[in-house]
Scaffold this active site. Structure first.
Site, mmCIF file in Angstrom:
data_model
loop_
_atom_site.group_PDB
_atom_site.id
_atom_site.type_symbol
_atom_site.label_atom_id
_atom_site.label_comp_id
_atom_site.label_asym_id
_atom_site.label_seq_id
_atom_site.Cartn_x
_atom_site.Cartn_y
_atom_site.Cartn_z
ATOM 1 N N ASP A 64 -7.483 8.449 -0.045
ATOM 2 C CA ASP A 64 -8.156 7.379 0.689
ATOM 3 C C ASP A 64 -8.070 7.588 2.197
ATOM 4 O O ASP A 64 -8.659 6.827 2.967
ATOM 5 C CB ASP A 64 -7.564 6.015 0.312
ATOM 6 C CG ASP A 64 -8.239 5.412 -0.911
ATOM 7 O OD1 ASP A 64 -9.160 6.050 -1.445
ATOM 8 O OD2 ASP A 64 -7.842 4.310 -1.328
ATOM 9 N N ARG B 43 0.842 -1.195 0.000
ATOM 10 C CA ARG B 43 0.000 0.000 0.000
ATOM 11 C C ARG B 43 0.879 1.248 0.000
ATOM 12 O O ARG B 43 1.939 1.295 0.631
ATOM 13 C CB ARG B 43 -0.867 -0.014 1.258
ATOM 14 C CG ARG B 43 -1.916 1.088 1.352
ATOM 15 C CD ARG B 43 -2.972 0.939 0.315
ATOM 16 N NE ARG B 43 -4.169 1.764 0.627
ATOM 17 C CZ ARG B 43 -4.985 2.252 -0.273
ATOM 18 N NH1 ARG B 43 -4.757 2.032 -1.563
ATOM 19 N NH2 ARG B 43 -6.046 2.951 0.077
ATOM 20 N N THR C 267 -3.866 -0.876 -7.529
ATOM 21 C CA THR C 267 -4.630 0.349 -7.779
ATOM 22 C C THR C 267 -3.750 1.580 -7.927
ATOM 23 O O THR C 267 -2.625 1.608 -7.412
ATOM 24 C CB THR C 267 -5.628 0.589 -6.625
ATOM 25 O OG1 THR C 267 -6.461 1.701 -6.923
ATOM 26 C CG2 THR C 267 -4.899 0.852 -5.323
ATOM 27 N N GLY D 38 -13.258 -1.461 -7.844
ATOM 28 C CA GLY D 38 -14.407 -0.575 -7.782
ATOM 29 C C GLY D 38 -14.634 0.059 -6.436
ATOM 30 O O GLY D 38 -15.777 0.311 -6.046
ATOM 31 N N THR E 222 -8.966 0.765 -9.581
ATOM 32 C CA THR E 222 -8.418 -0.499 -9.124
ATOM 33 C C THR E 222 -8.612 -1.615 -10.138
ATOM 34 O O THR E 222 -9.455 -1.548 -11.040
ATOM 35 C CB THR E 222 -9.013 -0.893 -7.760
ATOM 36 O OG1 THR E 222 -8.940 0.225 -6.870
ATOM 37 C CG2 THR E 222 -8.263 -2.037 -7.126
#
EC number: 2.3.2.2
Length: 587
Positions: free
Chosen positions: A440, A112, A418, A486, A400
């Site tokens: 995010d 991430r 993503t 999504g 993504t």
């Protein structure tokens, strides 16, 4: 009034205990299912790859053909998607990878993106006001340090078989020799032209002289990306995080035409992928393993399945409004917990064990009625939860991609990758787009006088909906590998595939193809239009759901399952969402 996330979701173009559950069953203790007893200990099958683009699936299949592992294939897919699906993922973004083998061993890798060292909780405040999501996305402030290549290097070191440089071959060829613009890419260029064309390099690559997206079928060559990939293939992942590429990223972020922000070469050099403990749970006779925090999607999937276990979904079947009502109710409860408790566990105490504890899940399930809707769900109080943090609403996610591979030895890789929104931040370096993953985080760091768990902090990783899963059958054999793209729709899509295959005996493709009913922000119950489920709207309203809306949805899921074939033998069969340009490929 619908907020922007709800509108984007609904718009036609929107995109036992924890420890015992995670442990594989000893061989002697693994029950054998009557309908899978024919499955060999080591599959006599060459494997399969599924991805959101046929050219990427072919890249993975080529690795399997060369004797590569599932991890090798998944990395080759990720690299190829950087070229042919730049709107969704790539080396300028990050991801989560779950791997599994026939012995029941599961591992997970966290790639991430990470906030730069200069980031503070007020990162998205300008003149004391919080930026809107649409204003925060373009340019430098939304960019996190990319994680995909560090993830790939870590996973390859552990379970790769082919030389690192070989994995890059298909992507380099696609970038250098060219690839055709697909309808989906053309469509995304149209509705996200302000982001895709923000950088002069992006405009030159994907738009004509008149500013229109290049037509479907146009062959695009990306020599800058080919050169970037060739360098990483030769020198390793360090060449992305050190030297010229790192300097270019830092400079691009710091001098962006919109929202310039400080990112240093030291931020890139410091990035590390992390090996995380997978989060596993039991669903009926199956063992489901997925990614833990900072993924929130995995916990959401496990909670939802656990809350549904007391209901006989098999007897209800996929055409039952009651079944979809129950699924949506369980998801609504799980989403409430997600918004309240889940974030980067390196920065806040995340009560993962408490959220997935069978007793806690059963207590949450008791709130579900077969005859009446909850409509507004409050988070629970799991063991280990801290009242220092405030609940914060869902994040506005869009993009993504998910892909999966199984090799000839029965090893599996389930990888969700993503750049966040379509084309990420819009900034390009070396032929690839940089992510906008920092959006995010909760843009407003506080709520009700308390900090939110998912606020921005230096070195922190934002919460994600990505939910790569692997599922073992009652005989201990891998049964299903799945994931989706999504944003907010990812957990419901994955849940739909699991219930469809395991409870309703659908093929993975049919489970993906069926419509979806899911909760959306603002108390809305969204039903996918254009599917048989759209006729359920009156029946769902009869349960007391006050805002039932049938709308088109931009869904995209991929899966692989282990099923008997017409020859009497078991085989790996891939499935891709017909709503997308997904495909499967075998060596």
């Amino acid at each position: 009034m619908m907020n922007r996330l709800t509108r984007s979701l609904l718009a036609p173009l929107a995109i036992a205990s924890l420890a015992s559950a995670c442990a594989p069953l000893p061989n002697a203790a693994r029950p054998v299912s009557a309908n899978t007893s024919a499955a060999p200990a080591i599959p006599e099958d060459p494997g399969v790859v599924t991805a959101a683009d046929p050219r990427a699936a072919a890249a993975g299949a080529e690795m399997l053909r060369l004797g590569g592992s599932a991890t090798d294939a998944a990395i080759a897919v990720m690299l190829a998607l950087t070229v042919v699906e730049p709107q969704s993922s790539g080396i300028g973004g990050g991801g989560f990878l779950v791997t599994a083998d026939e012995a029941g061993n599961v591992a997970s890798f966290d790639g991430r993106e990470m906030a730069p060292s200069a980031a503070t909780p007020d990162w998205f405040k300008v003149d004391g006001k919080v930026l809107s999501h649409s204003d925060a996305v373009p340019g430098g402030r939304s960019v996190g340090v990319p994680g995909n290549l560090r993830l790939a290097a870590m996973a390859h070191a552990r379970t790769g078989k082919l030389p690192w440089r070989v994995l890059f071959g298909p992507a380099i060829k696609l970038a250098g020799e060219g690839f055709a613009i697909t309808p989906r890419l053309n469509n995304t260029l149209g509705f996200a032209s302000d982001i895709a064309g923000l950088d002069p390099a992006g405009r030159a690559l994907f738009f004509g002289p008149d500013g229109s997206p290049l037509p479907v079928g146009t062959v695009v060559r990306n020599p800058a990306l080919a050169a970037t990939l060739e360098k990483i293939a030769a020198l390793g992942a360090d060449s992305f995080y050190l030297g010229g590429n790192a300097k270019a990223i830092a400079a691009k972020v710091g001098t962006a035409p919109r929202n310039p922000a400080p990112m240093s070469t030291a931020d890139l050099a410091a990035y590390k992928a992390k090996s995380r403990d997978p989060v596993c749970g039991r669903y009926r006779v199956y063992r489901v393993c997925t990614m833990g925090p900072p993924s929130a999607g995995g916990v959401t999937v496990l909670q939802t399945l656990g809350e549904l276990e007391r209901f006989d979904l098999k007897a209800m079947g996929p055409a039952s409004p009651t079944a979809w009502h129950l699924i949506a109710e369980a998801e609504r409860l799980a989403f409430a917990d997600r918004d309240a408790w889940l974030a980067d566990p390196d920065f806040v105490p995340v009560p993962t064990a408490g959220l997935t504890d069978p007793a806690y899940v059963a207590a949450r399930s008791a709130l579900i009625s077969e005859t009446a809707a909850i409509n507004t769900a409050a988070p629970g109080k799991p063991a280990g939860g801290s009242d220092r943090f405030a609940m914060a609403g869902p994040i506005d996610e869009h993009g993504t991609t998910h892909f999966a591979a199984v090799d000839r030895w029965g090893n599996a890789a389930s990888y969700t990758s993503t750049v966040e929104s379509a084309f990420g931040s819009g900034l390009m370096v070396g032929g690839y787009f940089l992510n906008n993953e920092l959006t995010d985080f909760n843009l407003d760091p506080d709520r009700d006088g308390k900090p939110t768990a998912n606020r921005v902090e230096a070195g922190k990783r934002p919460r994600s909906s990505m939910s790569p899963v692997v599922v073992y059958g009652p005989d201990g054999h891998l049964r299903l590998i799945a994931g989706a793209a999504g944003g907010y729709t990812i957990p419901p899509q994955v849940i739909r595939v699991i219930i469809g295959t395991l409870d309703w005996n659908l093929s993975a493709r049919d489970a993906i193809t069926q419509g979806i009913v899911m909760p959306a922000p603002g108390g809305i119950l969204a039903v996918e239009s254009g599917t048989p489920l759209a006729a359920m709207v009156p029946a769902l309203q009869a349960f007391g759901h006050t805002k039932v809306v049938a709308v088109p949805m931009r869904l995209k899921a991929n899966a692989i399952e282990w099923v008997p074939g017409t020859d009497g033998k078991y085989h790996w069969v891939g499935a891709a969402d017909p709503r997308s340009e997904g495909a499967t490929a075998s060596p």
